[in-house]
Design a protein around this motif. Structure first.
Motif, short mmCIF file in Angstrom:
data_model
loop_
_atom_site.label_atom_id
_atom_site.label_comp_id
_atom_site.label_asym_id
_atom_site.label_seq_id
_atom_site.Cartn_x
_atom_site.Cartn_y
_atom_site.Cartn_z
N ALA A 17 0.77 -1.27 0.02
CA ALA A 17 0.03 -0.03 0.05
C ALA A 17 0.95 1.23 0.00
CB ALA A 17 -0.94 0.07 1.01
N THR A 18 2.21 1.16 0.04
CA THR A 18 2.89 2.59 0.22
C THR A 18 3.63 2.71 -0.97
OG1 THR A 18 5.04 1.20 1.12
CG2 THR A 18 3.43 2.06 2.65
N MET A 19 3.54 1.67 -2.04
CA MET A 19 4.35 1.67 -3.15
C MET A 19 3.39 2.75 -4.15
SD MET A 19 5.01 -2.33 -3.91
CE MET A 19 6.21 -3.44 -2.97
N PRO A 20 4.30 3.61 -4.98
CA PRO A 20 3.52 4.79 -5.53
C PRO A 20 2.67 4.20 -6.67
CG PRO A 20 5.80 4.52 -6.31
CD PRO A 20 5.65 3.51 -5.15
N TRP A 21 2.44 2.96 -7.26
CA TRP A 21 1.63 2.58 -8.19
C TRP A 21 0.44 1.69 -7.61
CZ3 TRP A 21 6.84 0.99 -7.91
CH2 TRP A 21 6.94 -0.10 -7.15
N TYR A 22 0.45 1.64 -6.25
CA TYR A 22 -0.70 0.88 -5.51
C TYR A 22 -2.20 1.85 -5.72
CZ TYR A 22 -3.64 -1.06 -1.94
OH TYR A 22 -4.58 -1.87 -1.22
N TYR A 23 -3.05 1.23 -6.08
CA TYR A 23 -4.31 1.76 -6.24
C TYR A 23 -5.38 0.63 -5.49
CZ TYR A 23 -8.16 4.89 -7.54
OH TYR A 23 -9.27 5.53 -7.59
N PRO A 24 -6.06 1.11 -4.50
CA PRO A 24 -6.98 0.33 -3.89
C PRO A 24 -8.01 -0.50 -4.55
CG PRO A 24 -7.46 2.28 -2.78
CD PRO A 24 -6.14 2.48 -3.76
N GLY A 25 -8.64 0.27 -5.61
CA GLY A 25 -9.85 -0.23 -6.37
C GLY A 25 -9.49 -0.21 -7.73
N LEU A 26 -10.59 -0.43 -8.61
CA LEU A 26 -10.37 -0.43 -10.14
C LEU A 26 -9.74 0.93 -10.77
CD1 LEU A 26 -10.49 -2.24 -12.43
CD2 LEU A 26 -12.97 -1.32 -12.61
N ASP A 27 -9.01 0.86 -11.29
CA ASP A 27 -8.09 2.18 -11.62
C ASP A 27 -9.34 2.47 -12.51
OD1 ASP A 27 -6.99 3.55 -14.10
OD2 ASP A 27 -5.25 3.08 -13.12
N PRO A 28 -9.51 4.23 -12.35
CA PRO A 28 -10.56 4.90 -12.92
C PRO A 28 -10.56 5.05 -14.53
CG PRO A 28 -9.62 6.25 -11.09
CD PRO A 28 -8.63 4.81 -11.44
N ASP A 29 -9.12 4.97 -14.81
CA ASP A 29 -9.00 4.89 -16.49
C ASP A 29 -9.46 3.62 -17.13
OD1 ASP A 29 -8.16 7.59 -16.51
OD2 ASP A 29 -6.07 6.85 -16.27
N LEU A 30 -9.40 2.46 -16.24
CA LEU A 30 -9.70 1.24 -16.79
C LEU A 30 -11.19 1.06 -16.76
CD1 LEU A 30 -9.41 -1.78 -17.78
CD2 LEU A 30 -8.76 -2.21 -15.35
#
Length: 144
Positions: A17-30
């Motif tokens: 969760a501390t990694m810069p590419w971490y996103y908890p849900g579905l990527d909004p662009d996807l």
């Protein structure tokens, strides 16, 4: 020239969760792309799954998901998290440039692998990904 990342060490020693590419849900662009293209189900491949959040989000939407990463540590963490959430996802340690995945996918997602590759490996990546896509499949590539 940049030093190659030790993905195994990174995923063994760093909270995802501390990694810069971490996103908890579905990527909004996807999410927006899936809506525009009216893609609601099918077989999905998440290349370079890392913390596995996108694979898990797709599985929750009803996709049949295979998720790969070069890091065995990342895959172990993903399997455990998916088990805790009751999700069935085929997590596999795999190097996309020498992939052992052999079946076609309607959706291939890459939001972290391509841009980490040296330029001289991009053509090989393109060939492998092309061969993994089903004839009418879609590649969602998000990179910097």
């Amino acid at each position: 020239m940049m030093e190659p990342v030790d993905w195994e060490k990174l995923y063994s020693e760093t909270e995802a969760a501390t990694m810069p590419w971490y996103y908890p849900g579905l990527d909004p662009d996807l999410e927006a792309a899936l809506g525009r293209m009216e893609i609601k189900q099918g077989r999905a491949l998440d290349i370079g799954t890392g913390p596995g959040t996108q694979a898990m989000a797709l599985a929750k939407l009803g996709f049949t998901v295979t998720a790969t990463d070069i890091s065995e540590a990342a895959i172990r963490l993903c399997r455990e998290k998916a088990r805790q959430l009751g999700l069935e996802i085929d997590f596999q340690a795999d190097d996309i440039l020498h992939s052992n995945i052999r079946t076609g996918f309607e959706l291939i997602l890459d939001r972290g692998c391509f841009h980490a590759l040296p330029p001289e490996e991009r053509e090989q990546y393109r060939e492998v990904v092309h061969n993994l896509l089903a004839p009418s499949g879609v590649l969602f590539l998000k990179c910097f």
